[in-house]
Design a protein around this motif. Structure first.
Motif, PDB file in Angstrom:
ATOM      1  N   ARG A  67       0.480  -0.925   0.272  1.00  0.00           N
ATOM      2  CA  ARG A  67      -0.083  -0.577  -0.220  1.00  0.00           C
ATOM      3  C   ARG A  67       0.830   1.219  -0.177  1.00  0.00           C
ATOM      4  O   ARG A  67       0.535   2.214  -0.586  1.00  0.00           O
ATOM      5  N   ALA A  68       2.082   0.527   0.879  1.00  0.00           N
ATOM      6  CA  ALA A  68       2.510   2.382   0.820  1.00  0.00           C
ATOM      7  C   ALA A  68       3.608   2.622  -0.926  1.00  0.00           C
ATOM      8  O   ALA A  68       3.965   3.905  -0.551  1.00  0.00           O
ATOM      9  N   ILE A 103      -1.052   6.141  -2.135  1.00  0.00           N
ATOM     10  CA  ILE A 103       0.127   6.334  -0.487  1.00  0.00           C
ATOM     11  C   ILE A 103       1.592   7.090  -1.141  1.00  0.00           C
ATOM     12  O   ILE A 103       1.792   9.109  -1.094  1.00  0.00           O
ATOM     13  N   PHE A 109      -1.528   4.748   8.369  1.00  0.00           N
ATOM     14  CA  PHE A 109      -1.679   5.941   7.422  1.00  0.00           C
ATOM     15  C   PHE A 109      -3.394   6.701   7.846  1.00  0.00           C
ATOM     16  O   PHE A 109      -3.714   7.136   7.248  1.00  0.00           O
TER      17      PHE A 109
END
Length: 310
Positions: A37-38, A43, A269
């Protein structure tokens, strides 16, 4: 010459220690989704890496970790059922790429919950590939989980998540992969399965990634290396866990991945699951647990059954 068969002598069950290994595995699996996800577009923005490049790191650095261990332990390629391995590898590649793509586009809780649909897809595909008969309890489990998926994707509403379709496709790929893993289990040593899976997948995706390559930043390089090492560590912990704990004890603990993913998403997040996420994830987990319960009952009726290797 027929493929060589191996008989695995399981140690005496130690449910507490086995469950601890499974939970540690879940801590790491959720961490890989966090990294994906990062590195994704929501992001990282314009610095985001393509899911194929992220998946390349998962397999390449995992192979760099596991292959030397396999060589030191004398793993050979004699009597290898290559078609089964290749089928498992291609399906796994599709599943991992889709899973990382979904993680980059939707909150961790939702992406992780949808990934739990893979055993349900495996059950459905087993009807066609393995000629298995599915009873009413398992169909009920599939229905509950499917309802949860509909809550998460919310088709027909303004809040519909297109990325959830990617996650659903990834779960389908991983579901069929589970069938190949089931066919390989008992025929091949777990370490050999891991070595071939990561090694051959790394070779295939190293060619594909050429078309998607983007120079990573130094911190992205650190994250990519960590992704591969963490994933192979999670696989090893999973194997230890299912070897030590009884299946009916070990399997439910794998769903703690959802808890860790939710915590990571909240801390890193500031993603707080909403009502749809909580209800949808709850239904999927309930369906998956019901399926696990029924399969454990069936397993008790089959002497000599060997757990599948992830």
């Amino acid at each position: 010459m027929p493929s060589q068969s191996y008989t695995f002598k399981a140690p005496a069950p130690n449910n507490v220690q086995g469950a601890a290994y499974i939970v540690m595995c879940c801590v790491l699996v959720a961490m890989t989704t966090l990294i994906a996800r990062a590195l994704g577009p929501q992001i990282a923005g314009e610095a985001a890496l393509h899911p194929v490049q992220v998946s390349w790191a998962r397999f390449f650095f995992a192979a760099c970790t596991i292959l030397p261990i396999a060589m030191m332990r004398g793993v050979t390629l004699n009597d290898t059922p290559w078609l089964l391995h290749l089928g498992r590898i291609l399906l796994g590649l599709g599943g991992v790429i889709g899973m990382f793509a979904a993680a980059g586009l939707m909150v961790l809780t939702d992406a992780t919950a949808i990934s739990f649909l893979s055993p349900l897809f495996s059950m459905i595909f087993a009807i066609f590939f393995l000629r298995e008969t599915i009873g009413p309890w398992r169909w009920l489990a599939a229905g509950i989980a499917f309802l949860g998926a509909m809550v998460l994707t919310r088709p027909g509403l303004d809040t519909f998540q297109p990325a959830a379709l990617i996650a659903l496709s990834a779960a389908a790929f991983l579901g069929v992969e589970l069938i190949f893993i089931k066919l390989l289990s008992g025929r091949e040593r777990p370490l050999k399965i891991l070595a071939i899976n990561n090694g051959v997948a790394a070779l295939i995706i190293s060619i594909a990634v050429i078309f998607f390559w983007k120079p990573p930043t130094p911190i992205q390089w650190v994250m990519l290396v960590a992704l591969g090492v963490i994933m192979v560590s999670a696989q090893s912990l999973f194997l230890k866990g299912i070897a030590m704990a009884e299946a009916n004890v070990a399997a439910p603990f794998f769903y703690t991945t959802l808890i860790f993913a939710s915590v990571y998403g909240w801390i890193v997040f500031n993603e707080i699951p909403g009502l749809y996420s909580l209800v949808g994830a709850g239904l999927i987990v309930c369906g998956a647990l019901l399926l696990t319960w029924r399969e454990n009952l069936a397993r008790k009726k089959m002497p000599g059954d060997t757990p599948a290797t992830q």
